[in-house]
Structure formats: C-alpha cells, structure tokens
Design a protein around this motif. Structure first.
Motif, short mmCIF file in Angstrom:
data_model
loop_
_atom_site.label_atom_id
_atom_site.label_comp_id
_atom_site.label_asym_id
_atom_site.label_seq_id
_atom_site.Cartn_x
_atom_site.Cartn_y
_atom_site.Cartn_z
N TYR A 162 -5.87 -0.95 -8.31
CA TYR A 162 -7.12 -1.64 -7.98
C TYR A 162 -6.89 -3.13 -7.82
CZ TYR A 162 -11.99 -3.14 -8.40
OH TYR A 162 -13.22 -3.71 -8.18
N ARG A 163 -6.13 -3.71 -8.76
CA ARG A 163 -5.85 -5.15 -8.70
C ARG A 163 -4.94 -5.51 -7.52
NH1 ARG A 163 -9.05 -7.71 -9.35
NH2 ARG A 163 -10.09 -8.28 -11.26
N MET A 164 -4.01 -4.59 -7.21
CA MET A 164 -3.12 -4.85 -6.08
C MET A 164 -3.89 -4.87 -4.77
SD MET A 164 0.07 -5.42 -6.46
CE MET A 164 0.54 -5.08 -4.77
N MET A 165 -4.80 -3.91 -4.62
CA MET A 165 -5.54 -3.80 -3.37
C MET A 165 -6.61 -4.88 -3.26
SD MET A 165 -4.36 -0.64 -2.14
CE MET A 165 -5.51 0.41 -1.33
N LEU A 166 -7.18 -5.28 -4.40
CA LEU A 166 -8.24 -6.28 -4.39
C LEU A 166 -7.90 -7.41 -5.35
CD1 LEU A 166 -11.02 -3.60 -4.80
CD2 LEU A 166 -10.61 -4.84 -2.68
N PRO A 167 -6.93 -8.23 -5.01
CA PRO A 167 -6.46 -9.24 -5.96
C PRO A 167 -7.51 -10.32 -6.27
CG PRO A 167 -5.33 -9.45 -3.86
CD PRO A 167 -6.19 -8.25 -3.75
#
Lengths: 315, 349
Positions: free
Chosen positions: A112-117
């Motif tokens: 989730y964090r990778m896709m929406l930093p």
C-alpha cells in the motif's frame, strides 16, 4: 428513544446484515480449513491482504467483481503457503499461522505504501452500491434489511447453503470432512489426503480474503491500517461457537453482528452516560470469548485437527 | 515426497539453522527492495549501519531489544509447554498498568526497593491476566490462542479508557497519558548519553534465570515434558494442568516485566503506544531463538536492529519502514523450515 426500540428499527436490521457479511465469508473460510484438519491462524493477515488487494485492484482502474476475484486469488496463494508448511511439511499449525498473519498483513501495508507513497488521507474508490432485489425488497422490514444490500452481501448469504451443500452432499465435501476426522480412512479410499487438505485451505483462505475485500469494497471505500481489527480472530471463535457447522455459523455470526449493531446504536442512545465508549468497543471481543466458553463443553473438534498427516505413518 | 527423521541432530546444524533462515529471509525480501528501485546490498548495508553503525545507533538498538527479550522469553517458555500464549502484547500493557497504578505516588519506597517492587507487581499483573485463558484451557478446553489474542484488544481498550479518563495526567497538555512514575521508581540510565536503562540488566537476569530453571530444575523438566508429549508426561506422574498454569504465570509475568521496563525505564509514563507490537514480535524472537532462553538475547538484539535500522534505511532510500515487519514475518516462516531440516530430511521420489 428507548434501548428496546432499537430492535424495531429497520436500520438496525440492515446494519446487522451489513456487519455479518464479512464475518460469514471469514467464518466459512476458517470452517472449511478446520473441517479438513488444518487450523488457519493466518486468517487475520489473509483478510488484511484481501482487503488491500481487492481495493487496490479497483483503485488501479480494475472492475469491482474482478477485484473480488483477485482478492480471492491472493488469499488462496497465502493459503497455499500455509498448506505447504502445515500439510506437506507437517509444521506447527499455530506458529505457521501466526507467521502467515505477520507476513501477509505487513506485506499489505508495505505494498500500500509503495503504491501510494504520498497519500496522507486514504484515497477512495467507488464501492459496490446497494442493489434492491426487485419484488423482494418491497417486503416490510426484511425487504429493506436483507434485500436492499450490496451484491457482495447477497454473495455472502448465498455462500452458506453452497458451503453446506459442498460439505455434506458432495463426494469432495465428504473427503474434506473425513480428512479432518480420519485421514487414514481417506487414504484407504485412494484419495490423496494432502491434496484434499491443501485444496480446502486454499479455498478457505480465498473466502477469508473475500471477507477482507468486503470491508474495503462494500462496507467502506478506502483501505486503512489496522482495518481488520481482530475480525479474523473473532471468526475463529465463531467457528467453535458454530460447532463446525455452516448453518450454525450463520446463526452465530448474525447473533454477533446484531449485538455489534446494537452496541453502536446503544452508544448513540444512551451515550457515555452509562459507559465510556471503550467498553462498548470491548463488547465484540468479550462476546467472542463468552461464545467460545458457552460452546466449549459441547464442542466436538474435528478429530484430526492440528494433527499433520504423513503417508504410511501409523497413528 | 517423503519426510524422514534424521538419526542424530548435529549441534552445528541446529546452531546454524536460524542464521540460514535469516539469510533466506533477507534474500526473499530483497525482491521488495528491488521493486522499490533501491540497490539491494546498499540498502541492507544502510539497514545495519543504521542499527549498529554509531554509538547512538547501537545503544538505541540495545534499548529497543529490552522489551523484546522479555516478550521473547514469555513466548519461548510458553511455547515449550505447547501453551500458545499470543497475548504477550496485552500482558505487557497489564504490567505497564500495574507499574502506573503503584508507581505514580500510591506507594513510595526508597529507590532500591521501589524498582523491584514495581517489577514484582508488574509481573503479577501480567501473570494474573493470563489466569482467565489458562483456566479456560485446562478446565473448559477453550483454545488459548483465540482467548489470549482477543484479550489483547480488550486490554488495549482498557488502557485507552484509563489514560483518557480517570488516570489522565492533567499536566499533560491534553495528551492521553498517565502521570509520571515517581523518581524512586524510575529505572536508572546505564550511560550518560542515550536512553539505555537498567531494564537491560533485568532482562538479562530474566533470561539467565529462565535458562537455569529450564535446564536444572524439576519445573523446567516438567514444562519440557508436557510440551514434548503430554500423555507420556501424565503417565510419568506429572500433573499437566498445574504445569501449564505455572508456565502461563511465568510467561505472563515475563511479558508484564516488558511493560514495567518500558514505562518505568524508557518513557517514564504510560501511553497507548508504549508497544508497537512487541508482544507479537516476541513470538518471532522466540522462534529465532528456537525457544532457548539464552538464545533469546541475540535474537532480540537482531530483530531490534532490524527495526531500528529499517527506520534509518527508509530515510536514506525510499523504502517503506514496513519492510522490517515483512522481514520479521518471513523470518518466522523461514526458521520453521530450516529448523525442520535439522531434524528431518526430505527425500524426493
């Protein structure tokens, strides 16, 4: 408004059916695994990654139903990991399950964090909308409570008879139940116990993931951290409460969801004057423990639950 | 595929198993680093530099490992008896609650007595909360995994209620936190710089005492016997239920000590975030240590280094800090396989 009057509002019943939907998926999923003899403590993590995967699929432009299927696929993959460890290698079902939960939930947050930093507020998707079933939705109370829900809720409710039919009326279901009771007898029939158990865990995990996806794609429209919030563990308690039967699982889940819907409304009606809000929030967890205690004496565990099967080994 | 037990387990293999598991986990997680577009070796180098590269980093790693040693010991001893206590998180907060209740002015003793007193009440609180799940297990056959897990949520809500309500420190500018532990109860710092506190000494002592108990006493023998084969232990005259209850009390007590050491050592007061999941990570610590009390020390130090280093790494190269949690989860799974391979061999047919 009196506390008793809450039960007379259609809003309460509609909320109960909404809350029960993810629990039905998760409880049935765990039930299938345990019926085949495998405790799946990966449930909490598998629900988390299902919630993330389904939501992310739609957020990236995918269609809602393929999103549900994608969530099921991801959940099934983690189920496969769980069964390679517990079924094929015969490793501790407890520790593997906890490992799968740790791995799956942290991986969800990582992805989730990778896709929406840069997302500070969780972005939203357009979730499943309510679809009133023509005719039935005009019935009094039931029409609004049961037949004016999102398609995923209908799917959840449909899953109960489907899982029941599969378990009790088909040869595959018989093999699954036997694998959890007496795997040697399954082997004697020329059926591969390990394959049956693996299949059950994969399918069960897929259902759990769909339960998670319900939360981000039907109940809400965004993915939050810590969103599953123990629902997986509650589902495990419900399986015990249901004595490993799909029908009773539905009953237990509805009871549980009803109390949950009631406490939210009771909080609004009675307010903090009677109890601080934390105590209302404790109720579902306390109830799950109580439910397990009530049924524990009568609980008839699948006999081979937690027992790894090794071909050719005497029991 | 056939799984066959090995005739003898070599000590070397057993010792190497967790190290190989950790290496395997690092290799597996490098997929995520590659996905994040960062160089793998440099990222891992940054991780360990961030955890061990300076005096400050090193003390921070040791400080963060203290609660992990306690919760790791809690899991190790319980899992030895096959009592799956997944509630160390809740028991940690119970210890913290007890330290706050007694340590914020209710009892005033000289420092030499106050610190041990807080440790004892914290351990008692952590052990006592486990009474419910353990009695439900021994007398009602209710599975302890689910009850201990669910209790975690209940205890956290109780803490939230107390520090937002009756125990809220009026001097805390509106933050939900309890009053500070009185000076006599605060664990002294071990070094003039950094946050390293005397909780470390208690953790090391606990590891040593648990090892002595497991290795040299009847209690330890009974715990191991019940875990290995409860039926055989019963034939040998070991009372299973009382052994499990005793194990649970010790396990919960150890987790409670983690809470005391965080409140009275690191923070000085109770908040809702004194533990970012130390209870759950403790399970990973115990698994890496192969449930050996002394091996819990390096295992806790290692996982603490992963967490401290991941913060530094994610600041330097854009990788979400959740990589640390993924690494911990993958390590648990890897260690299961590698330890199995020390005891069994797989024959492909």
């Amino acid at each position: 408004m009196d506390l008793i009057e809450i039960f007379l509002t259609t809003g309460f019943w509609a909320a109960t059916i909404r809350i029960v939907s993810p629990l039905i998926f998760a409880t049935l999923g765990e039930l299938i695994c345990e019926r085949a003899g495998v405790l799946n403590l990966g449930i909490e993590g598998i629900m988390t990654i299902g919630a993330m995967a389904g939501w992310m699929w739609v957020y990236q432009g995918g269609d809602l139903w393929t999103g549900v299927m994608f969530a099921a696929l991801v959940g099934g993959t983690f189920g496969l990991v769980h069964s390679i460890f517990t079924v094929y290698l015969g490793l501790s079902q407890h520790v593997t399950g906890i490992g799968v939960t740790m791995f799956a939930s942290s991986l969800s947050y990582f992805i989730y964090r990778m896709m929406l930093p840069d997302a500070t507020t969780p972005p939203k998707i357009i979730p499943f909308q309510t679809y009133p079933i023509p005719g039935l939705s005009e019935l009094p109370i039931v029409g609004e409570a049961v037949f004016t829900q999102t398609p995923m809720t209908y799917l959840a409710l449909l899953c109960v008879p489907i899982v029941w039919y599969m378990l009790y009326r088909t040869p595959v279901g018989l093999a699954v139940r036997m694998a959890g009771e007496n795997p040697v007898a399954v082997e004697a029939q020329g059926i591969d116990v390990l394959a049956i158990r693996t299949g059950a865990v994969v399918v069960g995990s897929g259902l759990m993931a769909v339960g998670g996806a319900f939360i981000t794609m039907s109940a809400f429209d965004a993915f939050f951290f810590g969103m599953i919030n123990g629902r997986g563990w509650i589902a495990i308690a419900l399986v015990v409460f249901a004595s490993w039967r799909p029908g009773k699982a539905l009953l237990g889940a509805v009871l549980f969801a009803g109390l949950e819907a009631f406490q939210v409304r009771a909080q609004q009606v009675a307010g903090a004057s009677i109890l601080p809000y934390q105590f209302y929030l404790m109720l579902p967890y306390l109830l799950s423990i109580v439910a397990m205690v009530i049924m524990a004496r009568r609980a008839r565990y699948p006999k081979a639950l937690l027992v790894p099967y090794r071909r050719g080994e005497r029991v | 595929m056939q799984i066959e037990p090995r005739a003898n387990v070599s000590v070397l293999r057993a010792g190497l198993a967790p190290i190989i598991a950790v290496l395997a986990a690092l290799v597996l997680c490098s997929v995520l680093i590659v996905w994040a577009g960062a160089p793998v070796l440099e990222s891992y180098f940054l991780l360990f530099k961030g955890a061990l590269g300076s005096r400050f980093a090193l003390t921070e790693t040791i400080t963060r490992s203290i609660p992990l040693m306690f919760t790791g010991l809690a899991a190790a001893i319980a899992f030895r008896a096959k009592f799956y206590n997944i509630g160390a998180e809740g028991q940690l907060y119970c210890g913290a609650l007890a330290a706050t209740y007694f340590g914020t002015g209710l009892v005033v003793l000289p420092a030499l007595l106050m610190v041990p007193f807080l440790m004892i009440v914290g351990a008692l609180a952590g052990g006592l909360i486990l009474i419910i799940p353990v009695l439900l297990k021994t007398h009602m056959k209710v599975d302890e995994v689910v009850t201990t897990l669910l209790l975690n949520f209940i205890i956290l809500l109780l803490v939230s209620f107390l520090i937002e309500g009756p125990w809220k420190d009026p001097m805390a500018m509106g933050w939900p936190q309890a009053a500070s532990i009185i000076d006599e109860g605060v664990l002294p710092l071990l070094m003039s710089k950094g946050r390293l506190h005397a909780g470390l000494l208690f953790a090391l002592a606990a590891a040593f005492l648990v090892w002595v108990m497991m290795r040299f006493t009847v209690w330890g023998y009974e715990i191991k016997a019940v875990g290995l084969n409860a039926k055989a232990a019963e034939f040998a005259g070991i009372r299973i239920n009382s052994t499990i209850i005793r194990t649970a009390m010790i396990s919960g007590g150890l987790a409670g000590l983690a809470g005391v050491s965080e409140v009275a050592g690191l923070k000085g007061y109770l908040t809702l975030d004194i533990s970012p999941g130390f209870g759950y990570t403790g399970i990973a610590v115990a698994m890496l240590a192969q449930l050996h009390p002394l091996a819990v020390i390096p295992a806790a130090l290692f996982l603490s280094a992963v967490y401290v280093g991941a913060d530094a790494m994610s600041r330097a190269v854009a990788i979400p800090t959740y990589i640390a949690d993924v690494l911990v989860g993958v390590s648990v799974l890897c260690v299961l396989i590698s330890v199995m391979l020390t005891k069994f061999k797989i024959r492909w047919r």
